[in-house]
Design an enzyme around this catalytic site. Sequence first.
Site, mmCIF file in Angstrom:
data_model
loop_
_atom_site.group_PDB
_atom_site.id
_atom_site.type_symbol
_atom_site.label_atom_id
_atom_site.label_comp_id
_atom_site.label_asym_id
_atom_site.label_seq_id
_atom_site.Cartn_x
_atom_site.Cartn_y
_atom_site.Cartn_z
ATOM 1 N N VAL A 250 0.844 -1.193 0.000
ATOM 2 C CA VAL A 250 0.000 0.000 0.000
ATOM 3 C C VAL A 250 0.876 1.239 0.000
ATOM 4 C CG1 VAL A 250 -1.625 1.383 1.347
ATOM 5 C CG2 VAL A 250 -1.999 -1.080 1.104
ATOM 6 N N LYS A 251 0.540 2.167 -0.886
ATOM 7 C CA LYS A 251 1.157 3.493 -0.889
ATOM 8 C C LYS A 251 0.128 4.468 -0.334
ATOM 9 C CE LYS A 251 2.454 7.201 -4.097
ATOM 10 N NZ LYS A 251 2.462 7.618 -5.524
#
Length: 267
Positions: free
Chosen positions: A176-177
């Site tokens: 996840v960014k």
Amino acid sequence: MNGFQARMKRIFRKGNGKALVLAIDHGMALGPMTGIMDVKSTVKKLDAPDLVDAWLLTKGIYVHAFEPVNNPATFLRISGGATIVGPELTREGLTSDVEEALRLGSDATAASAFIGSPSEHETLIQMALAATECHRWNVPLLGVVGLGKINEEKKKDAKFIGLGARVAAEHGADLVKTYYTEENFDRVVTGCPVPILIAGGPKCDTDRDTLAMIHGAMQNGAAGIVMGRNVWQSPHPEALLAAAHGIIHNNLNVQEAVDLLESKAAQ
């Protein structure tokens, strides 16, 4: 070791399991901009295999402007379709797929989901379906959590950012960014079952601010960064890249990283 594990090992540095990812996918929505006006030159300038673990880029840049000397890991951006001058920047759709990523030689894919926006439902569904296809081929998917035109205070709210990170993972993202929050970022990390890499977000006021953000994220459990304009719009991008690497892979504190940046910039 299967293909998924092999690709993850190319992205994350052996030893500490962290990653410095340089993003140059901004042009898909913002067009030519300072720092990546001549994107081929930017790649050439910042192509440092001992510093950059992976690149995030679009298929157009991959084909026409990405000519690294070595063989870095890459994320292919597979969502897009909206621009800064259009009616709604969050109205993204899938613009590529895992098979194209594999044909190009990419190690992973990246797709956006805009939490709290009018496009939340569509972008989450698209991310989830992309994850299904990626997993069929053992290719990791980076869930890029975007917020769209949302109250700026929510970007600082660890509870809201934590919700977005968890939702992306629940919909199939393997990484996840998302945004870094100065308070309670450790709770964001704890609540997400997959590695979190922080986004650079808007351009920081100073390079010290950028380095402080990276250091804070790493100290609170981030697996690395996916950063663009805060690197290539810096007055000294190569030096900032070295300083960021020092924080992520050599455990430098903020002042040590600033000292390294100033030393590199003076050369």
